[in-house]
Design a protein around this motif. Structure first.
Motif, PDB file in Angstrom:
ATOM      1  N   LYS A 118     -36.588  -5.340 -23.074  1.00  0.00           N
ATOM      2  CA  LYS A 118     -36.862  -4.765 -21.754  1.00  0.00           C
ATOM      3  C   LYS A 118     -36.497  -5.723 -20.630  1.00  0.00           C
ATOM      4  CE  LYS A 118     -40.596  -1.731 -23.334  1.00  0.00           C
ATOM      5  NZ  LYS A 118     -42.037  -1.369 -23.180  1.00  0.00           N
ATOM      6  N   THR A 119     -36.886  -6.982 -20.770  1.00  0.00           N
ATOM      7  CA  THR A 119     -36.691  -7.927 -19.675  1.00  0.00           C
ATOM      8  C   THR A 119     -35.457  -8.796 -19.847  1.00  0.00           C
ATOM      9  OG1 THR A 119     -38.103  -9.574 -20.776  1.00  0.00           O
ATOM     10  CG2 THR A 119     -39.172  -7.998 -19.285  1.00  0.00           C
ATOM     11  N   VAL A 170     -25.789 -12.282 -21.356  1.00  0.00           N
ATOM     12  CA  VAL A 170     -26.288 -11.170 -22.166  1.00  0.00           C
ATOM     13  C   VAL A 170     -26.948 -10.173 -21.226  1.00  0.00           C
ATOM     14  CG1 VAL A 170     -27.865 -10.464 -23.995  1.00  0.00           C
ATOM     15  CG2 VAL A 170     -26.590 -12.595 -24.214  1.00  0.00           C
ATOM     16  N   ALA A 171     -26.634  -8.894 -21.366  1.00  0.00           N
ATOM     17  CA  ALA A 171     -27.177  -7.855 -20.489  1.00  0.00           C
ATOM     18  C   ALA A 171     -27.466  -6.603 -21.301  1.00  0.00           C
ATOM     19  CB  ALA A 171     -26.204  -7.540 -19.349  1.00  0.00           C
ATOM     20  N   VAL A 172     -28.345  -5.757 -20.742  1.00  0.00           N
ATOM     21  CA  VAL A 172     -28.730  -4.500 -21.397  1.00  0.00           C
ATOM     22  C   VAL A 172     -28.652  -3.383 -20.371  1.00  0.00           C
ATOM     23  CG1 VAL A 172     -30.544  -3.230 -22.598  1.00  0.00           C
ATOM     24  CG2 VAL A 172     -30.243  -5.664 -23.030  1.00  0.00           C
ATOM     25  N   THR A 173     -27.915  -2.314 -20.709  1.00  0.00           N
ATOM     26  CA  THR A 173     -27.830  -1.121 -19.870  1.00  0.00           C
ATOM     27  C   THR A 173     -28.697  -0.032 -20.480  1.00  0.00           C
ATOM     28  OG1 THR A 173     -25.590  -1.636 -19.127  1.00  0.00           O
ATOM     29  CG2 THR A 173     -26.311   0.636 -18.915  1.00  0.00           C
ATOM     30  N   THR A 174     -29.601   0.526 -19.693  1.00  0.00           N
ATOM     31  CA  THR A 174     -30.470   1.619 -20.129  1.00  0.00           C
ATOM     32  C   THR A 174     -30.094   2.862 -19.342  1.00  0.00           C
ATOM     33  OG1 THR A 174     -32.259   0.061 -20.597  1.00  0.00           O
ATOM     34  CG2 THR A 174     -32.838   2.390 -20.427  1.00  0.00           C
ATOM     35  N   ALA A 175     -29.736   3.930 -20.063  1.00  0.00           N
ATOM     36  CA  ALA A 175     -29.296   5.176 -19.429  1.00  0.00           C
ATOM     37  C   ALA A 175     -30.207   6.306 -19.881  1.00  0.00           C
ATOM     38  CB  ALA A 175     -27.848   5.489 -19.785  1.00  0.00           C
ATOM     39  N   ALA A 176     -30.984   6.836 -18.955  1.00  0.00           N
ATOM     40  CA  ALA A 176     -31.860   7.970 -19.243  1.00  0.00           C
ATOM     41  C   ALA A 176     -31.083   9.268 -19.105  1.00  0.00           C
ATOM     42  CB  ALA A 176     -33.060   7.953 -18.299  1.00  0.00           C
ATOM     43  N   VAL A 186     -29.752  -4.654 -16.705  1.00  0.00           N
ATOM     44  CA  VAL A 186     -30.618  -5.825 -16.589  1.00  0.00           C
ATOM     45  C   VAL A 186     -29.887  -7.009 -17.205  1.00  0.00           C
ATOM     46  CG1 VAL A 186     -32.855  -6.841 -17.165  1.00  0.00           C
ATOM     47  CG2 VAL A 186     -32.678  -4.377 -16.734  1.00  0.00           C
ATOM     48  N   ARG A 187     -29.679  -8.065 -16.405  1.00  0.00           N
ATOM     49  CA  ARG A 187     -28.975  -9.264 -16.860  1.00  0.00           C
ATOM     50  C   ARG A 187     -29.985 -10.360 -17.209  1.00  0.00           C
ATOM     51  NH1 ARG A 187     -25.570  -7.638 -12.432  1.00  0.00           N
ATOM     52  NH2 ARG A 187     -23.414  -7.279 -13.111  1.00  0.00           N
ATOM     53  N   CYS A 188     -29.547 -11.262 -18.045  1.00  0.00           N
ATOM     54  CA  CYS A 188     -30.381 -12.404 -18.375  1.00  0.00           C
ATOM     55  C   CYS A 188     -30.275 -13.465 -17.273  1.00  0.00           C
ATOM     56  CB  CYS A 188     -29.986 -12.997 -19.721  1.00  0.00           C
ATOM     57  SG  CYS A 188     -28.351 -13.784 -19.722  1.00  0.00           S
ATOM     58  N   LYS A 189     -31.161 -14.420 -17.281  1.00  0.00           N
ATOM     59  CA  LYS A 189     -31.127 -15.503 -16.310  1.00  0.00           C
ATOM     60  C   LYS A 189     -29.952 -16.433 -16.597  1.00  0.00           C
ATOM     61  CE  LYS A 189     -36.150 -15.452 -15.697  1.00  0.00           C
ATOM     62  NZ  LYS A 189     -37.405 -16.264 -15.795  1.00  0.00           N
ATOM     63  N   VAL A 190     -29.516 -17.130 -15.564  1.00  0.00           N
ATOM     64  CA  VAL A 190     -28.379 -18.034 -15.723  1.00  0.00           C
ATOM     65  C   VAL A 190     -28.712 -19.158 -16.685  1.00  0.00           C
ATOM     66  CG1 VAL A 190     -26.813 -19.582 -14.497  1.00  0.00           C
ATOM     67  CG2 VAL A 190     -27.561 -17.462 -13.408  1.00  0.00           C
ATOM     68  N   GLU A 191     -29.941 -19.667 -16.639  1.00  0.00           N
ATOM     69  CA  GLU A 191     -30.314 -20.774 -17.541  1.00  0.00           C
ATOM     70  C   GLU A 191     -30.443 -20.328 -18.990  1.00  0.00           C
ATOM     71  OE1 GLU A 191     -34.011 -19.352 -15.228  1.00  0.00           O
ATOM     72  OE2 GLU A 191     -31.906 -19.849 -14.830  1.00  0.00           O
ATOM     73  N   ALA A 225     -37.013  -2.133 -35.888  1.00  0.00           N
ATOM     74  CA  ALA A 225     -38.446  -2.168 -36.144  1.00  0.00           C
ATOM     75  C   ALA A 225     -39.230  -2.781 -34.992  1.00  0.00           C
ATOM     76  CB  ALA A 225     -38.730  -2.936 -37.436  1.00  0.00           C
ATOM     77  N   VAL A 226     -38.587  -3.643 -34.181  1.00  0.00           N
ATOM     78  CA  VAL A 226     -39.281  -4.327 -33.091  1.00  0.00           C
ATOM     79  C   VAL A 226     -38.462  -4.186 -31.814  1.00  0.00           C
ATOM     80  CG1 VAL A 226     -40.400  -5.968 -34.641  1.00  0.00           C
ATOM     81  CG2 VAL A 226     -38.185  -6.521 -33.658  1.00  0.00           C
ATOM     82  N   ASN A 227     -39.063  -4.566 -30.697  1.00  0.00           N
ATOM     83  CA  ASN A 227     -38.409  -4.477 -29.392  1.00  0.00           C
ATOM     84  C   ASN A 227     -37.751  -5.816 -29.049  1.00  0.00           C
ATOM     85  OD1 ASN A 227     -37.682  -3.040 -27.126  1.00  0.00           O
ATOM     86  ND2 ASN A 227     -39.512  -3.621 -25.974  1.00  0.00           N
TER      87      ASN A 227
END
Length: 588
Positions: A277-278, A219-225, A238-243, A258-260
């Motif tokens: 975010k993380t 699972v990953a998240v791309t943030t583009a400003a 930002v990628r998630c940890k392997v575990e 409604a939430v982050n």
């Protein structure tokens, strides 16, 4: 110098002539009575004015003081509005099922009536043209409209997000991909991520976020400003940890505005809760097994502000998790705070037969969860190859639930289900469905619990050329798309057709299927239609002339297509026949 004579007799005659505008004379038993429009009761006057349009009401208010006071009453505009837009007569009860679709956006009914009257004319009579472009080389799987000048489209096959300007058709250079290589040069043969299985889009101002789910469980998240700025846009992956990976394909990602936080469901039979975010996994459910075989999650949904997460399994069962703590708090990390409730599939299972092997098994295609009351939650679940969708109200403490079926078995299978939940306390929640035979049904979501299935309050034969594949609703219009690529815009209250758009996809070659409408987006006065890899945009324009149809350049020449010589011949023939009949009558 000659002097013009004055016609005093004509002036005296006009002055002595009684005014027929304010009253009329009626003879009853030999007595002449005068009845004025101002003498009738207020209820009758309200009945008369309920059939007038806003320009006519405003013109009537300028005649005299009594009518001005009547028009300034907001109840006059309310009765005229519901009579012309909802179809409720002045003497009928206001508790009517037609009010289900009403969303009031103005403070007074006078402003609401004028606003809807003008918008309807603009949607129906605007002459603006459509703009079509192809931001992707493959089928568009998702779309997000940032503003009228920014459109994001996703392609699961290539694993990229394209940026385009819907009102000009310009495609910006470079893609947002799941590999973190930056915007690049916009070559899909070089910039692609082939292992993407799920993608969701969201934005906050000029910053876009892309949530990726991959086939390897990542699972990953791309943030583009400043994503729509060609020269200053930048992206960060930002990628998630392997575990924290899923042990299989990520089938679904559900966002919660409604939430982050966001939720994912995978083929490993697990549901995971993530920080945006993380991209750290905050909670993970136990694996779900069916006969010692993993039962994958196909759909997930959440109401994290209320501490609720739901997931629909391939078997049709639904799992509901309730947290006693606030999920959106920063110190949330303990998975023991969730209580789990299992809800069996609402589809009734009869005796198995030989025909079941040839009938496709219904699979969950839609799942929504929301707080129903202080101690209950409501689930909306829809299935493929099925004529019904279901509302399941679950007690959050005991886990007991009540199921209500919506639909009609006499109609086709549901091809799309679109929920419209109330945003204000005075609004109503309803569900719009489209089926395989081209019909649209509207259901009251707040219908009390019944043992039999709930039938639609209103039904519309939307398309004759195929199934309804896309729906979009605003407080002004309803847009429906068909499997053949056509789109029809309807009035949101009267359900009368306002406009029809042809398919944005070019005519297909012989033996090749035509791409149907997959997505429709309505944002204020902008309409965006997605079909195959094409995007068609249309913006509502101003209507300058007042209720005058468009006249072509050669309208006068085409007014009478019959040649002049033929018209003279027809007139001569008619005159001859009339003379013969007159002579026959005289001789008789």
């Amino acid at each position: 110098m000659p002097i013009r004579s004055i016609d005093t007799f004509r002036k005296d005659t006009l002055a002595a002539k009684p005014a027929l505008i304010n009253y009329y004379q009626d003879s009853h038993h030999g007595i002449v009575q005068s009845t004025s429009l101002l003498d009738i009761p207020a209820e009758s006057l309200t009945h008369i004015t309920s059939f007038l349009s806003p320009p006519s009401l405003l013109a009537l208010s300028r005649t005299n003081r009594r009518l001005n006071e009547h028009i300034n009453d907001d109840n006059t505009w309310y009765r005229a509005f519901i009579n012309q837009f909802i179809g409720i007569g002045p003497e009928n009860d206001l508790e009517n099922e037609r009010i289900l679709l009403l969303r009031k956006s103005e403070r007074t009914w006078r402003k609401e009536f004028i606003m809807r009257h003008n918008l309807r004319r603009r949607w129906e009579c605007s002459r603006n043209g459509t703009i079509t472009h192809s931001p992707q080389d493959t089928t568009i799987d998702g779309v997000h409209l940032m503003s009228e000048s920014g459109l994001l489209t996703t392609s699961i096959q290539y694993g990229v997000v394209a940026r385009s300007l819907p009102l000009s058709g310009k495609v910006l250079k470079g893609y947002l991909d799941a590999a973190g290589t930056g915007l690049g040069i916009g070559n899909p043969n070089v910039e692609f991520t082939p292992n993407v299985s799920a993608c969701r889009l969201t934005s906050d101002g000029g910053t876009a976020r892309v949530f990726w789910g991959k086939r390897n469980g990542e699972v990953a998240v791309t943030t583009a400003a400043r994503v729509m700025d060609p020269g200053r846009a930048s992206s960060k992956l930002v990628r998630c940890k392997v575990e924290d990976h899923h042990d299989g394909i990520v089938n679904e990602i559900a966002l919660d505005s409604a939430v982050n936080r966001f939720v994912s469901g995978g083929a490993d039979g697990q549901v995971k809760l993530w920080d945006t975010k993380t991209v750290v996994c905050l909670w993970s459910s136990d694996k779900q097994l069916q006969s010692l075989v993993i039962d994958p999650f196909l759909k997930v949904s959440s109401a994290l502000a209320d501490g609720i997460i739901a997931g629909a399994l391939s078997s049709g069962d639904i799992l509901l998790w309730i947290s006693s703590r606030q999920v959106h708090s920063d110190d949330f990390s303990s998975p023991t705070s969730f209580a789990q409730h299992r809800i069996m599939s609402p589809i009734s299972k009869g005796q198995p037969s030989l025909q079941d092997a040839f009938i496709p098994k219904p699979q969950p295609t839609l799942l929504y969860v929301r707080r129903h009351s202080q101690t209950t939650a409501a689930l909306l679940i829809g299935y493929s190859d099925h004529s019904f969708f279901y509302r399941v109200v679950v007690d959050l403490i005991s886990g007991k639930h009540e199921t209500t079926a919506f639909g009609e078995p006499s109609f086709g299978y549901n091809s799309i289900v679109e929920p419209i939940f109330a945003a204000q306390p005075d609004d109503c929640s309803f569900i719009i469905t489209g089926d395989l035979i081209g019909s649209v049904g509207i259901y009251d979501w707040d219908t009390p619990q019944t043992s039999s299935s709930v039938v639609p309050t209103r039904r519309l034969e939307a398309h004759e050329d195929g199934a309804v594949t896309a729906l979009a609703w605003s407080s002004v219009v309803l847009a429906t798309g068909s499997a053949c690529g056509t789109t029809t815009v309807w009035d949101a209250l009267t359900l009368e057709p306002l406009r029809r758009f042809s398919s944005p996809v070019p005519r297909a070659a012989p033996g090749r299927e035509v791409g149907g409408v997959s997505r429709i987006v309505i944002e204020k006065e902008l309409l965006v239609i997605i079909a195959d890899n094409r995007v068609m945009s249309w913006k509502v324009g101003q209507v300058h002339r007042r209720d005058t149809p468009h006249r072509s350049k050669h309208a006068r020449a085409n007014k009478n297509p019959v040649p002049k010589g033929q018209r003279m011949h027809i007139l001569f023939f008619v005159d001859t026949e009339l003379i013969k009949r007159c002579r026959a009558i005289r001789s008789a």
